[in-house]
Design an enzyme around this catalytic site. Structure first.
Site, PDB file in Angstrom:
ATOM      1  N   ARG A 116     -15.917 -15.265 -13.593  1.00  0.00           N
ATOM      2  CA  ARG A 116     -15.934 -13.825 -13.274  1.00  0.00           C
ATOM      3  C   ARG A 116     -17.272 -13.330 -12.735  1.00  0.00           C
ATOM      4  NH1 ARG A 116     -12.999 -13.501 -18.255  1.00  0.00           N
ATOM      5  NH2 ARG A 116     -10.773 -13.461 -17.796  1.00  0.00           N
ATOM      6  N   GLU A 129     -18.358  -0.356   2.169  1.00  0.00           N
ATOM      7  CA  GLU A 129     -17.775  -0.112   3.487  1.00  0.00           C
ATOM      8  C   GLU A 129     -16.718   0.998   3.489  1.00  0.00           C
ATOM      9  OE1 GLU A 129     -17.613  -3.574   6.116  1.00  0.00           O
ATOM     10  OE2 GLU A 129     -15.644  -2.887   6.753  1.00  0.00           O
ATOM     11  N   ARG A 180     -20.907   1.526   6.888  1.00  0.00           N
ATOM     12  CA  ARG A 180     -21.004   0.061   7.013  1.00  0.00           C
ATOM     13  C   ARG A 180     -20.004  -0.500   8.027  1.00  0.00           C
ATOM     14  NH1 ARG A 180     -22.007  -4.497   2.272  1.00  0.00           N
ATOM     15  NH2 ARG A 180     -22.072  -6.253   3.716  1.00  0.00           N
ATOM     16  N   HIS A 194     -13.266 -11.301  15.960  1.00  0.00           N
ATOM     17  CA  HIS A 194     -12.503 -12.089  14.984  1.00  0.00           C
ATOM     18  C   HIS A 194     -11.181 -12.552  15.604  1.00  0.00           C
ATOM     19  CE1 HIS A 194     -14.670 -10.288  11.197  1.00  0.00           C
ATOM     20  NE2 HIS A 194     -15.367 -11.228  11.791  1.00  0.00           N
ATOM     21  N   ASN A 211     -19.540  -3.626  12.182  1.00  0.00           N
ATOM     22  CA  ASN A 211     -18.488  -4.468  12.753  1.00  0.00           C
ATOM     23  C   ASN A 211     -18.266  -4.213  14.240  1.00  0.00           C
ATOM     24  OD1 ASN A 211     -17.508  -6.035  10.477  1.00  0.00           O
ATOM     25  ND2 ASN A 211     -16.954  -4.057   9.616  1.00  0.00           N
ATOM     26  N   LYS A 248     -29.908  -3.585   8.102  1.00  0.00           N
ATOM     27  CA  LYS A 248     -28.795  -4.009   7.232  1.00  0.00           C
ATOM     28  C   LYS A 248     -28.996  -3.439   5.836  1.00  0.00           C
ATOM     29  CE  LYS A 248     -25.147  -6.675   6.227  1.00  0.00           C
ATOM     30  NZ  LYS A 248     -24.453  -7.920   6.487  1.00  0.00           N
ATOM     31  N   HIS A 307     -16.482  -6.761  16.325  1.00  0.00           N
ATOM     32  CA  HIS A 307     -15.924  -7.786  15.432  1.00  0.00           C
ATOM     33  C   HIS A 307     -14.392  -7.804  15.417  1.00  0.00           C
ATOM     34  CE1 HIS A 307     -20.062  -8.171  14.173  1.00  0.00           C
ATOM     35  NE2 HIS A 307     -19.777  -9.041  13.221  1.00  0.00           N
ATOM     36  N   HIS A 339     -19.248 -17.642  15.834  1.00  0.00           N
ATOM     37  CA  HIS A 339     -19.033 -16.244  15.450  1.00  0.00           C
ATOM     38  C   HIS A 339     -19.839 -15.297  16.360  1.00  0.00           C
ATOM     39  CE1 HIS A 339     -18.347 -12.757  12.904  1.00  0.00           C
ATOM     40  NE2 HIS A 339     -19.652 -12.563  12.833  1.00  0.00           N
ATOM     41  N   GLU A 384     -25.977 -10.657  16.698  1.00  0.00           N
ATOM     42  CA  GLU A 384     -26.004  -9.679  15.591  1.00  0.00           C
ATOM     43  C   GLU A 384     -27.307  -8.863  15.641  1.00  0.00           C
ATOM     44  OE1 GLU A 384     -23.293  -9.205  13.949  1.00  0.00           O
ATOM     45  OE2 GLU A 384     -22.309 -11.086  13.362  1.00  0.00           O
ATOM     46  N   LYS A 392     -21.276  -9.406   1.172  1.00  0.00           N
ATOM     47  CA  LYS A 392     -19.900  -9.742   1.565  1.00  0.00           C
ATOM     48  C   LYS A 392     -19.738 -11.248   1.476  1.00  0.00           C
ATOM     49  CE  LYS A 392     -18.500  -6.171   4.803  1.00  0.00           C
ATOM     50  NZ  LYS A 392     -18.136  -5.927   6.216  1.00  0.00           N
TER      51      LYS A 392
HETATM   52  P1  NAD Z   1     -22.680 -21.698  10.352  1.00  0.00           P
HETATM   53  O1  NAD Z   1     -22.886 -21.370   8.958  1.00  0.00           O
HETATM   54  O2  NAD Z   1     -21.460 -22.464  10.738  1.00  0.00           O
HETATM   55  O3  NAD Z   1     -23.955 -22.465  10.873  1.00  0.00           O
HETATM   56  C1  NAD Z   1     -23.992 -22.840  12.206  1.00  0.00           C
HETATM   57  C2  NAD Z   1     -24.296 -24.322  12.404  1.00  0.00           C
HETATM   58  O4  NAD Z   1     -25.705 -24.497  12.342  1.00  0.00           O
HETATM   59  C3  NAD Z   1     -23.703 -25.265  11.393  1.00  0.00           C
HETATM   60  O5  NAD Z   1     -23.223 -26.406  12.045  1.00  0.00           O
HETATM   61  C4  NAD Z   1     -24.880 -25.625  10.498  1.00  0.00           C
HETATM   62  O6  NAD Z   1     -24.800 -26.880   9.932  1.00  0.00           O
HETATM   63  C5  NAD Z   1     -26.025 -25.575  11.462  1.00  0.00           C
HETATM   64  N1  NAD Z   1     -27.294 -25.219  10.862  1.00  0.00           N
HETATM   65  C6  NAD Z   1     -27.510 -24.245   9.964  1.00  0.00           C
HETATM   66  N2  NAD Z   1     -28.810 -24.123   9.712  1.00  0.00           N
HETATM   67  C7  NAD Z   1     -29.427 -25.050  10.450  1.00  0.00           C
HETATM   68  C8  NAD Z   1     -30.783 -25.402  10.631  1.00  0.00           C
HETATM   69  N3  NAD Z   1     -31.758 -24.711  10.042  1.00  0.00           N
HETATM   70  N4  NAD Z   1     -31.074 -26.419  11.459  1.00  0.00           N
HETATM   71  C9  NAD Z   1     -30.084 -27.080  12.112  1.00  0.00           C
HETATM   72  N5  NAD Z   1     -28.798 -26.778  12.004  1.00  0.00           N
HETATM   73  C10 NAD Z   1     -28.468 -25.769  11.174  1.00  0.00           C
HETATM   74  O7  NAD Z   1     -22.664 -20.366  11.256  1.00  0.00           O
HETATM   75  P2  NAD Z   1     -23.467 -18.991  11.185  1.00  0.00           P
HETATM   76  O8  NAD Z   1     -23.502 -18.490  12.565  1.00  0.00           O
HETATM   77  O9  NAD Z   1     -24.700 -19.106  10.419  1.00  0.00           O
HETATM   78  O10 NAD Z   1     -22.494 -18.061  10.316  1.00  0.00           O
HETATM   79  C11 NAD Z   1     -21.234 -17.664  10.801  1.00  0.00           C
HETATM   80  C12 NAD Z   1     -20.380 -17.252   9.634  1.00  0.00           C
HETATM   81  O11 NAD Z   1     -20.990 -16.142   8.981  1.00  0.00           O
HETATM   82  C13 NAD Z   1     -18.988 -16.830  10.003  1.00  0.00           C
HETATM   83  O12 NAD Z   1     -18.067 -17.435   9.135  1.00  0.00           O
HETATM   84  C14 NAD Z   1     -18.993 -15.333   9.802  1.00  0.00           C
HETATM   85  O13 NAD Z   1     -17.728 -14.842   9.449  1.00  0.00           O
HETATM   86  C15 NAD Z   1     -19.988 -15.187   8.692  1.00  0.00           C
HETATM   87  N6  NAD Z   1     -20.632 -13.867   8.629  1.00  0.00           N
HETATM   88  C16 NAD Z   1     -20.653 -13.247   7.421  1.00  0.00           C
HETATM   89  C17 NAD Z   1     -21.285 -12.023   7.288  1.00  0.00           C
HETATM   90  C18 NAD Z   1     -21.389 -11.371   5.947  1.00  0.00           C
HETATM   91  O14 NAD Z   1     -21.838 -10.221   5.878  1.00  0.00           O
HETATM   92  N7  NAD Z   1     -21.044 -12.053   4.874  1.00  0.00           N
HETATM   93  C19 NAD Z   1     -21.887 -11.422   8.413  1.00  0.00           C
HETATM   94  C20 NAD Z   1     -21.848 -12.091   9.626  1.00  0.00           C
HETATM   95  C21 NAD Z   1     -21.200 -13.323   9.737  1.00  0.00           C
HETATM   96  N1  GLY Z   2     -21.589  -8.098   8.848  1.00  0.00           N
HETATM   97  C1  GLY Z   2     -20.977  -6.869   8.516  1.00  0.00           C
HETATM   98  C2  GLY Z   2     -21.299  -6.385   7.142  1.00  0.00           C
HETATM   99  O1  GLY Z   2     -22.013  -7.006   6.403  1.00  0.00           O
HETATM  100  O2  GLY Z   2     -20.850  -5.349   6.786  1.00  0.00           O
END
Ligand code: NAD
Ligand code: GLY
Length: 383
Positions: A141, A257, A261, A272, A265, A247, A268, A285, A205, A163
């Site tokens: 939890r 949100e 917030r 998405h 998006n 942020k 997005h 992404h 972003e 998130k």
């Molecule tokens: P990712 O996590 O897939 O990382 C991208 C790639 O880079 C991967 O192959 C990883 O292994 C590689 N990598 C990471 N760090 C590295 C480093 N320092 N050196 C070499 N390679 C490295 O992609 P991302 O763009 O970081 O994240 C995208 C995800 O984040 C999506 O799923 C999206 O939905 C999510 N997201 C979430 C939020 C949130 O608020 N929670 C906001 C924006 C995006």
């Molecule tokens: N990336 C959108 C949010 O965190 O709200």
């Protein structure tokens, strides 16, 4: 999408600014407030880690790719801070952000008898952050959570704000929870190995913050995008800090949100749909957000809210960041089906984040559906 390689790159560390002091941005959420510490080397600063985490054990969740690069030094820093790391190494990539892989995290947590006080630490990009965060939100939890983001995208966006989620085959981030970290360590040295295509994806972003709420930042970004692509340390540090400030401010004002917030998006809902429509992991992404934001800008122009020259500026910014500005071709019915799963949908109405001028975003379902149809049709004919 681009066929640019996504392997980690070997790059000499910049000599300049190695000694630049770390900066801290606070996310103000009353008794759940937390710092984002930004700087070179913060992920291996055992004194810093020890000042935030108690001695004991921690589950350290990473991916095969990031783990090969950084699991050893980060584990060593934890040990020096009196924390034994239980490594949990997941397959790499968006296509693995699902129930099956998440369940393997729980398998490790139970096998190692991790309890309610054992923090979960995410060491990776947004995919690892979102999955480790969801595990931390739900394991027993809810347990303490720490983010060590390793991509630019994760440092400017996904590691901040709480998130967490996994994907459903038909919809991005459909299953998740809000669960704030207690600490974010944004180590800019980790970006040295990030592939160029991933760096560009993170810039999507960064540009977003300027488009929705900070035209002065846009004015700074436009001439500085080449420096950011060249990984100029001072430019990167400024972009990350300014993005985190935005942020943090938005999350503090609207954690769950309910309004403001939603504007984070921008692009997005379209983005998405692209990610899901073409198959997770095909478009990054950030790439989908870039092309999606151009569609949002074009739709805003159709509604008379944005000038054609501003739409041109939006396209130029993403192009300068080496990001796609054309969405893939999909039939309008497919777009609408995918967009209909968006979390902003209310009563079947697709609500969109649109621009009423640069620097001013609104979320609305009150638009002429013909404008959306025309925007999607335009993309289909161009793609
Ligand atoms: P990712 O996590 O897939 O990382 C991208 C790639 O880079 C991967 O192959 C990883 O292994 C590689 N990598 C990471 N760090 C590295 C480093 N320092 N050196 C070499 N390679 C490295 O992609 P991302 O763009 O970081 O994240 C995208 C995800 O984040 C999506 O799923 C999206 O939905 C999510 N997201 C979430 C939020 C949130 O608020 N929670 C906001 C924006 C995006
Ligand atoms: N990336 C959108 C949010 O965190 O709200």
């Amino acid at each position: 999408m681009s066929t640019a390689p996504l392997r980690p790159v070997q790059r000499a560390a910049p000599a300049q600014d190695a000694a630049a002091p770390a900066e801290t941005v606070e996310v103000s959420l009353a008794d759940r407030s937390y710092p984002i510490v930004i700087g070179r080397g913060v992920s291996t600063d055992s004194a810093l880690i020890g000042s935030h985490l108690k001695p004991g054990r921690a589950a350290l969740v990473t991916s095969e790719v990031v783990g090969a690069l950084y699991l050893a030094p980060v584990s060593a820093a934890l040990v020096a801070a009196g924390i034994e790391a239980v490594p949990i190494v997941l397959p790499d990539g968006e296509q693995h952000k699902n129930w099956q892989v998440l369940n393997t995290v729980f398998d490790h947590l139970i096998a190692h008898r991790c309890d309610r006080r054992t923090p979960v630490i995410a060491l990776g990009g947004g995919v690892i952050g979102d999955m480790a965060g969801f595990a931390a939100a739900t394991w027993q939890r809810g347990v303490p959570f720490v983010q060590i983001p390793t991509t630019l995208l994760a440092q400017v966006d996904s590691s901040v704000g709480g998130k967490t989620a996994i994907n459903h085959p038909q919809g991005k981030n459909m299953i998740g929870a809000f669960h704030q970290p207690g600490l974010v360590l944004a180590d800019t040295a980790l970006l040295d190995t990030l592939p160029d295509r991933e760096l560009s994806a993170g810039l999507a972003e960064v540009i977003k913050y300027g488009l929705i709420r900070d035209t002065a930042f846009l004015d700074w970004l436009e001439p500085n995008l080449p420096k950011l692509l060249a990984r100029d340390p001072a430019a990167l540090a400024h972009a990350i800090r300014r993005s985190c400030e935005h942020k943090a401010e938005v999350v503090a004002a609207d954690e769950r949100e309910a309004g403001l917030r939603e504007t984070l998006n921008l692009g997005h809902t379209f983005g998405h749909a692209i990610e899901t429509g073409v198959g997770y992991g095909e478009w990054l992404h950030g790439e989908a957000v870039a092309a999606g934001t151009v569609l949002a800008a074009e739709m805003s122009a159709r509604l008379g809210w944005l000038s054609e020259s501003d739409v041109g500026r939006v396209r130029r910014l993403f192009s300068l960041a080496q990001l796609p500005v054309e969405a893939p071709a999909m039939p309008a019915a497919r777009w609408l089906d995918l967009m209909g799963h968006d979390k902003k949908v209310r009563g079947g109405r697709i609500r969109l984040v649109l621009l009423q001028g640069l620097g001013h975003a609104v979320t609305t379902g009150d638009y002429d559906p013909a404008a959306l149809a025309a925007t999607l049709a335009g993309s289909a004919t161009r793609g």
